[in-house]
Design a protein around this motif. Structure first.
Motif, short mmCIF file in Angstrom:
data_model
loop_
_atom_site.label_atom_id
_atom_site.label_comp_id
_atom_site.label_asym_id
_atom_site.label_seq_id
_atom_site.Cartn_x
_atom_site.Cartn_y
_atom_site.Cartn_z
N GLY A 1 0.80 -1.23 0.00
CA GLY A 1 0.00 0.00 0.00
C GLY A 1 0.83 1.27 0.00
O GLY A 1 0.27 2.37 -0.02
N LEU A 2 2.17 1.12 0.00
CA LEU A 2 3.02 2.32 0.12
C LEU A 2 2.88 3.32 -1.03
O LEU A 2 2.77 4.53 -0.78
CB LEU A 2 4.49 1.91 0.26
CG LEU A 2 5.08 1.92 1.67
CD1 LEU A 2 6.53 1.46 1.62
CD2 LEU A 2 4.98 3.28 2.33
N VAL B 1 9.40 7.69 5.77
CA VAL B 1 9.06 6.28 5.57
C VAL B 1 10.33 5.45 5.77
O VAL B 1 11.29 5.57 5.00
CB VAL B 1 8.50 6.05 4.15
CG1 VAL B 1 8.21 4.57 3.92
CG2 VAL B 1 7.23 6.88 3.94
N PHE B 2 10.36 4.64 6.83
CA PHE B 2 11.53 3.83 7.14
C PHE B 2 11.38 2.44 6.52
O PHE B 2 10.47 1.68 6.89
CB PHE B 2 11.71 3.70 8.66
CG PHE B 2 12.12 4.99 9.31
CD1 PHE B 2 13.47 5.32 9.43
CD2 PHE B 2 11.16 5.88 9.78
CE1 PHE B 2 13.86 6.52 10.02
CE2 PHE B 2 11.54 7.08 10.37
CZ PHE B 2 12.88 7.40 10.49
N LEU B 3 12.25 2.14 5.57
CA LEU B 3 12.26 0.83 4.91
C LEU B 3 13.44 0.02 5.43
O LEU B 3 14.51 0.58 5.68
CB LEU B 3 12.39 1.02 3.39
CG LEU B 3 11.26 1.81 2.72
CD1 LEU B 3 11.63 2.11 1.27
CD2 LEU B 3 9.95 1.03 2.78
N PRO B 4 13.27 -1.30 5.55
CA PRO B 4 14.36 -2.10 6.11
C PRO B 4 15.45 -2.48 5.10
O PRO B 4 16.45 -3.06 5.49
CB PRO B 4 13.63 -3.35 6.61
CG PRO B 4 12.43 -3.44 5.74
CD PRO B 4 12.05 -2.06 5.34
N GLU B 5 15.23 -2.17 3.83
CA GLU B 5 16.26 -2.46 2.83
C GLU B 5 16.45 -1.21 1.98
O GLU B 5 15.51 -0.75 1.33
CB GLU B 5 15.84 -3.63 1.94
CG GLU B 5 15.69 -4.95 2.71
CD GLU B 5 15.36 -6.11 1.78
OE1 GLU B 5 16.10 -6.31 0.79
OE2 GLU B 5 14.35 -6.79 2.05
N ALA C 1 15.24 -0.98 -1.61
CA ALA C 1 13.81 -0.82 -1.91
C ALA C 1 13.47 0.61 -2.31
O ALA C 1 12.47 0.84 -3.01
CB ALA C 1 12.99 -1.25 -0.69
N GLN C 2 14.28 1.55 -1.87
CA GLN C 2 13.98 2.95 -2.17
C GLN C 2 13.93 3.21 -3.68
O GLN C 2 13.05 3.91 -4.16
CB GLN C 2 15.03 3.87 -1.53
CG GLN C 2 14.94 3.90 -0.01
CD GLN C 2 16.02 4.78 0.61
OE1 GLN C 2 16.74 5.49 -0.08
NE2 GLN C 2 16.14 4.70 1.93
N ALA C 3 14.89 2.65 -4.40
CA ALA C 3 14.95 2.90 -5.85
C ALA C 3 13.73 2.30 -6.55
O ALA C 3 13.17 2.91 -7.48
CB ALA C 3 16.24 2.31 -6.43
N GLY C 4 13.30 1.12 -6.10
CA GLY C 4 12.12 0.50 -6.69
C GLY C 4 10.87 1.33 -6.47
O GLY C 4 10.08 1.57 -7.40
N LEU C 5 10.70 1.80 -5.25
CA LEU C 5 9.52 2.61 -4.91
C LEU C 5 9.57 3.95 -5.65
O LEU C 5 8.57 4.41 -6.21
CB LEU C 5 9.50 2.82 -3.40
CG LEU C 5 8.30 3.51 -2.78
CD1 LEU C 5 6.98 2.87 -3.21
CD2 LEU C 5 8.40 3.47 -1.25
N VAL D 1 16.14 4.49 6.62
CA VAL D 1 16.44 3.06 6.59
C VAL D 1 16.41 2.51 8.01
O VAL D 1 17.02 3.08 8.92
CB VAL D 1 17.84 2.80 5.98
CG1 VAL D 1 18.09 1.29 5.89
CG2 VAL D 1 17.96 3.43 4.60
N THR D 2 15.67 1.43 8.19
CA THR D 2 15.65 0.77 9.49
C THR D 2 16.87 -0.12 9.63
O THR D 2 17.14 -0.96 8.77
CB THR D 2 14.38 -0.10 9.63
OG1 THR D 2 13.24 0.75 9.65
CG2 THR D 2 14.42 -0.91 10.91
N THR D 3 17.62 0.08 10.72
CA THR D 3 18.70 -0.84 11.08
C THR D 3 18.51 -1.17 12.57
O THR D 3 17.75 -0.51 13.26
CB THR D 3 20.09 -0.22 10.86
OG1 THR D 3 20.12 1.06 11.53
CG2 THR D 3 20.38 0.00 9.39
#
Ligand SMILES: [Zn+2]
Ligand SMILES: [Zn+2]
Length: 251
Positions: A71-72, A91-95, A98-102, A122-124
């Motif tokens: 749903g992002l 928006v914190f993504l764990p990878e 993924a940013q480039a794809g979104l 980025v979530t770490t």
């Protein structure tokens, strides 16, 4: 002290079902809100529950499975159209990949993108986020280990309360976060799809949890199955609730 309102917008597992959509949970403290996971159709469910996009401070994604991030793009479109009046939404993504794809998908859909009102983080492992109201830390789980990808539980602390939300776990429940086993939490929100409840029960019995909400609910526990799940969990020494789409919990 402000109360925290938790709305389980979507409570299904990897697929939508007749009574549940994919995972997204909204946390509201005063006039600020935060999302954990963004399964589809989070945008529509926010609107249906009358939750304003303009209050959303941050989104925390547990892992990159579609039922948690599908749903992002729709949510980001809504945020770009109806942003917060001050500051933006992170928006914190764990990878990081993924940013480039979104980013590419948002451009492909001709969203007004990039936008100053939505930024990526980025979530770490460890502290992820802190504002005047809420602090969030990430704890690794092993749900995505077979794919060589990260997945996280989140510890949310606000107004003297502590919530741990597990994200998806391993089939043997062995990655149920140590922090829940060791430290008291006011609320644990735990997925209930990837493991058998009987396997988890001995461990859950011993955890210093004040209140347990089961979400990311597997098919056998939908509808009439809910009573069976309640019966299995009845011996736990704290209240247990089963989340449905749109349920609201106050802490
Ligand atoms: Zn899932
Ligand atoms: Zn998953």
């Amino acid at each position: 002290m402000k109360a925290m309102r938790i709305t389980t917008l979507g409570t299904s597992h990897g697929d939508h079902t007749y009574c549940r959509f994919n995972s997204s949970t909204l946390y509201e403290i005063g006039d600020q809100s935060y999302l954990v996971d963004c399964g589809e159709p989070v945008n529509g469910l926010m609107i249906r529950a009358n939750k304003p996009f303009g209050q959303l401070q941050a989104v925390f994604v547990t892992h990159m499975h579609e039922d948690h991030v599908g749903g992002l793009p729709d949510l980001i479109k809504a945020l770009v159209k109806r942003p917060r009046t001050e500051g933006g939404t992170t928006v914190f993504l764990p990878e990081v990949e993924a940013q480039a794809g979104l980013d590419g998908w948002l451009r492909a859909m001709h969203v007004a993108w990039p936008s100053p009102v939505v930024t990526f983080g980025v979530t770490t492992e460890g502290p992820v986020y802190d504002d005047s109201l809420l602090s969030v830390a990430a704890v690794p789980t092993e749900h995505m280990a077979p794919l060589g990808a990260p997945s996280f539980a989140y510890v949310l602390e606000a107004e003297g309360k502590r919530i741990v939300t597990t994200g998806d776990l391993r089939g043997d429940f062995a990655d149920f976060p140590e922090v829940i086993r060791q430290e008291r939490c006011d609320l644990c929100i735990c997925e209930i799809t990837h493991y058998k409840p009987e396997v988890a029960l001995p461990l859950l019995m011993a955890c210093p949890i004040d209140r347990l909400i089961l979400n990311h609910v597997h098919d056998p526990w939908h509808g009439e199955g809910e009573a069976r799940l309640r019966a299995i969990m009845a011996d736990l020494p704290y209240p247990v609730e089963i989340a449905h789409d749109g349920d609201e919990f106050t802490l």
